[in-house]
Design a protein around this motif. Structure first.
Motif, PDB file in Angstrom:
ATOM      1  N   THR A 147     -31.607  -8.182 -19.743  1.00 13.54           N
ATOM      2  CA  THR A 147     -31.954  -7.638 -17.877  1.00 13.54           C
ATOM      3  C   THR A 147     -30.829  -9.893 -17.496  1.00 13.54           C
ATOM      4  OG1 THR A 147     -33.791  -6.586 -17.771  1.00 13.54           O
ATOM      5  CG2 THR A 147     -33.017  -7.737 -16.315  1.00 13.54           C
ATOM      6  N   HIS A 148     -31.559 -10.284 -17.624  1.00 16.47           N
ATOM      7  CA  HIS A 148     -31.664 -11.902 -17.258  1.00 16.47           C
ATOM      8  C   HIS A 148     -29.578 -11.813 -16.729  1.00 16.47           C
ATOM      9  CE1 HIS A 148     -31.663 -13.269 -21.544  1.00 16.47           C
ATOM     10  NE2 HIS A 148     -30.765 -14.018 -21.056  1.00 16.47           N
ATOM     11  N   VAL A 166     -27.702  -9.203 -15.100  1.00 12.98           N
ATOM     12  CA  VAL A 166     -27.622 -10.181 -13.965  1.00 12.98           C
ATOM     13  C   VAL A 166     -26.938 -11.402 -13.505  1.00 12.98           C
ATOM     14  CG1 VAL A 166     -29.119 -11.619 -12.157  1.00 12.98           C
ATOM     15  CG2 VAL A 166     -30.195  -9.318 -12.762  1.00 12.98           C
ATOM     16  N   ARG A 167     -27.067 -12.066 -14.409  1.00 11.69           N
ATOM     17  CA  ARG A 167     -25.288 -12.781 -14.507  1.00 11.69           C
ATOM     18  C   ARG A 167     -24.358 -12.726 -14.466  1.00 11.69           C
ATOM     19  NH1 ARG A 167     -28.086 -18.143 -18.279  1.00 11.69           N
ATOM     20  NH2 ARG A 167     -30.444 -17.546 -17.178  1.00 11.69           N
ATOM     21  N   PHE A 185     -42.118 -13.872  -4.508  1.00 15.92           N
ATOM     22  CA  PHE A 185     -42.778 -15.011  -5.288  1.00 15.92           C
ATOM     23  C   PHE A 185     -43.698 -15.185  -3.910  1.00 15.92           C
ATOM     24  CE2 PHE A 185     -39.364 -14.565  -7.644  1.00 15.92           C
ATOM     25  CZ  PHE A 185     -39.812 -14.490  -9.018  1.00 15.92           C
ATOM     26  N   GLN A 241     -27.638 -18.991  -8.157  1.00 14.76           N
ATOM     27  CA  GLN A 241     -26.812 -18.492  -9.267  1.00 14.76           C
ATOM     28  C   GLN A 241     -25.816 -19.655  -9.207  1.00 14.76           C
ATOM     29  OE1 GLN A 241     -27.476 -17.603 -12.886  1.00 14.76           O
ATOM     30  NE2 GLN A 241     -29.536 -17.312 -12.481  1.00 14.76           N
ATOM     31  N   VAL A 261     -38.362 -12.669 -12.122  1.00 16.32           N
ATOM     32  CA  VAL A 261     -37.255 -12.771 -12.575  1.00 16.32           C
ATOM     33  C   VAL A 261     -35.859 -13.246 -13.272  1.00 16.32           C
ATOM     34  CG1 VAL A 261     -37.861 -15.936 -14.098  1.00 16.32           C
ATOM     35  CG2 VAL A 261     -39.575 -15.146 -11.759  1.00 16.32           C
ATOM     36  N   ALA A 262     -37.015 -12.214 -14.702  1.00 11.61           N
ATOM     37  CA  ALA A 262     -35.843 -11.878 -15.430  1.00 11.61           C
ATOM     38  C   ALA A 262     -34.271 -11.245 -14.141  1.00 11.61           C
ATOM     39  CB  ALA A 262     -35.941 -11.319 -16.320  1.00 11.61           C
ATOM     40  N   ALA A 263     -34.936 -10.625 -13.369  1.00 10.10           N
ATOM     41  CA  ALA A 263     -33.689  -9.343 -12.225  1.00 10.10           C
ATOM     42  C   ALA A 263     -33.130 -10.690 -11.266  1.00 10.10           C
ATOM     43  CB  ALA A 263     -34.803  -8.324 -11.598  1.00 10.10           C
ATOM     44  N   LEU A 264     -33.232 -11.789 -11.909  1.00 15.81           N
ATOM     45  CA  LEU A 264     -32.952 -12.985 -10.898  1.00 15.81           C
ATOM     46  C   LEU A 264     -32.209 -13.596 -11.762  1.00 15.81           C
ATOM     47  CD1 LEU A 264     -35.986 -13.453  -8.374  1.00 15.81           C
ATOM     48  CD2 LEU A 264     -33.482 -12.421  -7.973  1.00 15.81           C
ATOM     49  N   GLY A 265     -32.082 -12.867 -13.345  1.00 16.62           N
ATOM     50  CA  GLY A 265     -30.896 -14.011 -13.851  1.00 16.62           C
ATOM     51  C   GLY A 265     -31.369 -14.731 -14.720  1.00 16.62           C
ATOM     52  N   VAL A 266     -32.737 -15.358 -14.965  1.00 17.45           N
ATOM     53  CA  VAL A 266     -33.293 -16.318 -15.443  1.00 17.45           C
ATOM     54  C   VAL A 266     -33.618 -15.814 -17.029  1.00 17.45           C
ATOM     55  CG1 VAL A 266     -35.044 -17.994 -15.336  1.00 17.45           C
ATOM     56  CG2 VAL A 266     -34.175 -17.460 -13.182  1.00 17.45           C
ATOM     57  N   ASN A 267     -32.845 -16.388 -17.983  1.00 22.24           N
ATOM     58  CA  ASN A 267     -33.360 -16.219 -19.416  1.00 22.24           C
ATOM     59  C   ASN A 267     -34.836 -16.976 -19.345  1.00 22.24           C
ATOM     60  OD1 ASN A 267     -33.816 -15.869 -22.017  1.00 22.24           O
ATOM     61  ND2 ASN A 267     -31.686 -16.915 -22.936  1.00 22.24           N
TER      62      ASN A 267
END
Lengths: 234, 648
Positions: free
Chosen positions: A71-72, A75-76, A89, A103, B181-187
């Motif tokens: 996923t990450h 997205v990146r 959150f 990012q 958090v992963a879906a926002l691009g964080v590993n």
């Protein structure tokens, strides 16, 4: 093509949810994915960003096969995802929520800063220090979109952005999405609400029981009431 | 008065280390949802490594450098553990990671003795802080004052880390919703590793800082882990400030409890924890947890009652087990009787955990109470064995009725911790109420009646009771009560919405599980001829958990297999090697990695896959993973209707 989905099949455990879904999105296009509750809209989005454990088919984004990437990484590469249930959150402030999404800027995609997003969503600018859990539904919906934009995506998947919002807020939301489009963003939005989708989309797909039943321009859809009645009428 | 002040300061100094270790545990749990049982082991490693380093490098820089380096070394080991082991099992059923870290704990216990020897080691004193300061006429060690200052400093540093750095904000976000958090691009992978390393660093630092105060021993891991659990739960899981407040509270309770209530000093802390959890179920500064976000489609395989063929197979197995005394010697029969007893114990816990979704960390309480009940009946009232076997478990039932009423108000980890607290209270009563229970000396002379005194006869008795008990539990799973219980497990809210009294159903399940544990305990008392406080102590509860998890938590009867494998392995290893804990720990770790769904869960996967292959993809409905219809669109319409909620 910006995003091409070819013969996508998805499963939750033993349950087969999506059947050979084909969708394509051109650069700068706004595409609506229409369907009733439970038709498979959210699963399609979740499959694209790799949040569904098991999926088959080919998903090509910016010319690269992203089907089996985590996923990450997806997205990146600039494919932003805004979940239907917002998933703010709640223990973090507005500013911190935005920070999580941040990012680096990328070529070929609009670059967003918190300040720029506060102009797009003026409400957010007035409550930078407020906890996510203390915001109204509409404010949370704006925050979840702003949070994804902080990742500077070139394409955004918006899952039911108008759901549960007051009519006035829906209008603001439509304007915000058009503003995003004007920045050059490609957008896929899922909707049950045809009127909302019509305001902002170039093309539309209709999904039902996990299968794509229609694909064409908004005008073509408007000219075929039998399709609307079959798949969208409640 | 002066004395109280000094006692207060001593308590504060103890709180510093406790806070360091507890905050580490809390942070790790918050993000990774791992209840890190090995946290105490890392605390102990921190102390041992610091001992070696400070012996090696002397002087001011040698000492303080050694302390810091020790914590870093331990953090590196922790990071390695996370990368090599835990990463593989994040998607496994909840609590499975607990089993893995338990295996690591066992290994560390033996490794530490291998490397540093069994003797207590006394480390050097802290250069620059050797003396004592005169406070109100009494000498307070300077080092204690240093620790008192250190605690709030670390608290402040952690606050800055979590609120003023992007990493900290990411960690807080992941604590709430890691998929998002992963879906926002964080590993997530590296976020988890760094969080785990930080938590272990704090544990190692806590251990290293202890060496000028206390001797380094190979038992210090167990002594701290329970206290740390208590602190984290009182403070609220995931709350660092809460951990600080609770560490001070617990340390002061320990410091003054021994003066004010010497009789119940051990139990005092657990009483306070029970009170806190009853009033504030999520701890002082914790927040109520939302319903857990189930990873949709993780493993959906409907449970079925046994087919006639399977029943015949089970019957055949029992018959074969019944003939074992014809070929086996007395020692083997005694071991097998013990395994039978533990199979029933594990099955009772499994019923609560798997069918009820309530993971008890203190199930040994009812096992032990059943054992004490049987012992009281025999030695105090001279009841015959059969009567004692019937009466003894009633004590376990009484305990389950009382404790269960409180416990079912909570869920998840808080439920687990409250059961742990009650088990500790029961244990302390057995340990400290010497006049009745004999304290540490236990109760001896609980021998079976003459007809059951031969190993073969007792084995048959244990086998019969155990098989009957396990069968009864299995019948319950598929009874209307079992369905109601499973409904409360799958969604407390929805089950209440259709008229199920959640608390009452879960309370009943708690009592049922306690009853069967009590029966197992009563048998155990007669098997051993004695009862000891150990019968209801934490290691016994952990054994039960290990058996259930090893068998497979998502299966109907995995616990029986888990109990047989674990108990047989443990008994055999003790007879084969001095390093039984090391080997057993390693075996557990390997099993965890090889069979993330437990042994039975793995076997079921295997069978389902084979069946799917022979059916040629036709029966896509029953088959998991690889058995999806080969030709898309053909036949097998999705069974989407009941799953739609999850699917969306």
């Amino acid at each position: 093509m910006k995003l091409e989905i070819h013969k996508l099949n998805s499963y939750y455990g033993p349950a087969h949810i999506l059947f050979d879904v084909d969708i394509s999105v051109g650069t700068g296009e706004v595409v609506a994915l229409l369907g009733r509750n439970g038709a498979g809209k959210s699963t399609t989005f979740r499959s694209i960003v790799g949040l569904v454990a098991r999926r088959e088919g080919r998903i090509v984004f910016d010319g690269e096969d992203i089907t089996n990437r985590p996923t990450h990484e997806i997205v990146r590469r600039g494919l932003g995802y805004v979940p239907e249930d917002r998933r703010i959150f709640t223990e973090l402030t507005v500013e911190e929520n935005l920070m999580v999404g941040a990012q680096p800027a990328r070529d070929g995609a609009p670059c967003w800063t918190p300040e720029k997003l506060y102009t797009l969503f003026p409400n957010l600018g007035e409550m930078r220090g407020r906890l996510g859990g203390r915001m109204s539904g509409g404010e949370q919906q704006m925050l979840t979109i702003a949070r994804t934009l902080m990742g500077n995506p070139s394409l955004v998947l918006l899952d039911e952005p108008s759901e549960g919002l007051a009519p006035k807020i829906v209008e603001e939301m439509a304007n915000a999405i058009l503003a995003m489009k004007n920045e050059g963003l490609s957008i896929v939005l899922s909707e049950q609400n045809l009127h909302f989708a019509r305001l902002i989309s170039d093309r539309a797909y209709i999904i039902e029981s996990g299968r794509i039943r229609f694909g064409g321009t908004i005008r073509e859809l408007e000219e075929s009431p039998e399709i609307r009645d079959a798949y969208l009428a409640v | 008065m002066e004395f109280f002040v000094v006692q207060f300061l001593t308590g504060l100094a103890s709180a510093a280390s406790l806070f360091l270790v507890a905050s580490g545990l809390s942070i790790i749990f918050g993000v990774t949802r791992i209840v890190n049982f090995a946290h105490g082991a890392f605390y102990m490693l921190g102390a041992y490594v610091a001992y070696t380093l400070t012996e090696r490098f002397e002087g001011f820089f040698g000492f303080w450098g050694g302390i810091l380096l020790a914590a870093l070394v331990v953090a590196a080991i922790g990071a390695l553990l996370e990368i090599v082991l835990l990463r593989r099992i994040y998607r496994a059923p909840e609590l499975f990671q607990l089993l893995a870290t338990f295996g690591v704990t066992l290994m560390v216990q033996d490794l530490v003795v291998m490397i540093w020897g069994p003797e207590d080691l006394v480390g050097p004193r802290a250069p620059g802080l050797r003396g004592a300061v005169d406070i109100l006429g009494l000498a307070v060690p300077t080092y204690d004052l240093f620790l008192i200052v250190l605690g709030p400093l670390v608290l402040g540093a952690l606050w800055i880390l979590f609120h003023r750095t992007r990493w900290g904000v990411l960690v807080r976000a992941a604590t709430q919703d890691r998929d998002m958090v992963a879906a926002l691009g964080v590993n997530q992978t590296w976020l988890f590793t760094s969080v785990f390393a930080l938590g272990i660093f704090l544990a190692g630092l806590g251990g290293a800082l202890q060496i000028p105060r206390n001797a380094v021993t190979h038992l210090m891991d167990l002594s701290i882990i329970v206290e740390v659990f208590v602190v984290v739960v009182i403070g609220g899981l995931g709350s660092v400030l809460g951990a600080f407040i609770a560490a001070v509270l617990v340390s002061e309770l320990n410091a003054f409890g021994i003066l004010v209530f010497p009789k119940i000093s051990i139990v005092l802390v657990f009483l306070v924890m029970a009170c806190v959890l009853i009033v504030r179920p999520w701890g002082l500064l914790g927040r109520p947890e939302g319903p857990a976000r189930q990873p949709a489609g993780l493993s959906i395989r409907p449970w079925h009652p046994m087919s006639p063929n399977q029943r015949l197979l089970m019957l055949a197995l029992v018959v074969v087990a019944g003939f074992v005394p014809l070929v086996a010697g007395n020692y083997v029969l005694t071991v097998l009787a013990e395994i039978a007893v533990f199979a029933l114990f594990a099955a009772s816990l499994h019923f609560l955990m798997t069918v009820g979704g309530l993971a008890s960390f203190g199930h040994a309480a009812y096992f032990g109470l059943g054992a004490y009940g049987a012992a009281f009946a025999t030695t105090m009232f001279g009841a015959p064995m059969v009567a004692s076997l019937l009466l003894g478990p009633l004590l376990g039932v009484a305990g389950a009725i009382l404790f269960g009423w409180f416990c079912v108000r909570l869920s998840g980890v808080y439920f687990a911790m409250l059961t742990l607290a009650f088990a500790q209270i029961a244990w302390s009563i057995a340990f400290q109420w010497v006049e009745v229970t004999g304290g540490d000396n236990g109760i001896l002379g609980v021998w079976p009646a003459s007809w059951a005194s031969s190993p073969a006869a007792f084995y048959w008795l244990a086998l019969a009771v155990s098989v009957a008990g396990i069968a009864a539990l299995r019948v319950l799973v598929f009874s209307p009560f079992g369905y109601a219980l499973r409904a409360t497990r799958d969604s407390a809210l929805r089950s209440e919405a259709i008229g199920i009294d959640r608390a009452r159903v879960q309370w009943a399940a708690f009592i049922i599980a306690g009853t069967f544990a009590g029966i197992a305990g009563a048998l155990f008392a007669f098997l051993k001829g004695s009862v000891f406080p150990d019968n209801l102590a934490i290691p016994m509860s952990v054994d039960g958990l290990v058996m259930v998890l090893l068998g497979g938590i998502e299966t109907v009867s995995g616990a029986v297999v888990g109990a047989v494998v674990y108990k047989a392995l443990a008994i055999w290893l003790v007879s084969q090697t001095d390093l039984s804990k090391l080997v057993l720990g390693a075996v557990i770790v390997l099993l965890v990695v090889a069979f993330p769904k437990g042994i039975v869960g793995f076997a079921e996967d295997l069978m389902a896959r084979r069946r799917a292959r022979t059916d040629d993809g036709g029966a896509a409905l029953a088959a998991p993973a690889k058995a999806a219809p080969a030709a898309p669109g053909s036949g097998a319409a999705p069974i989407a209707a009941p799953k739609m909620e999850a699917a969306r």
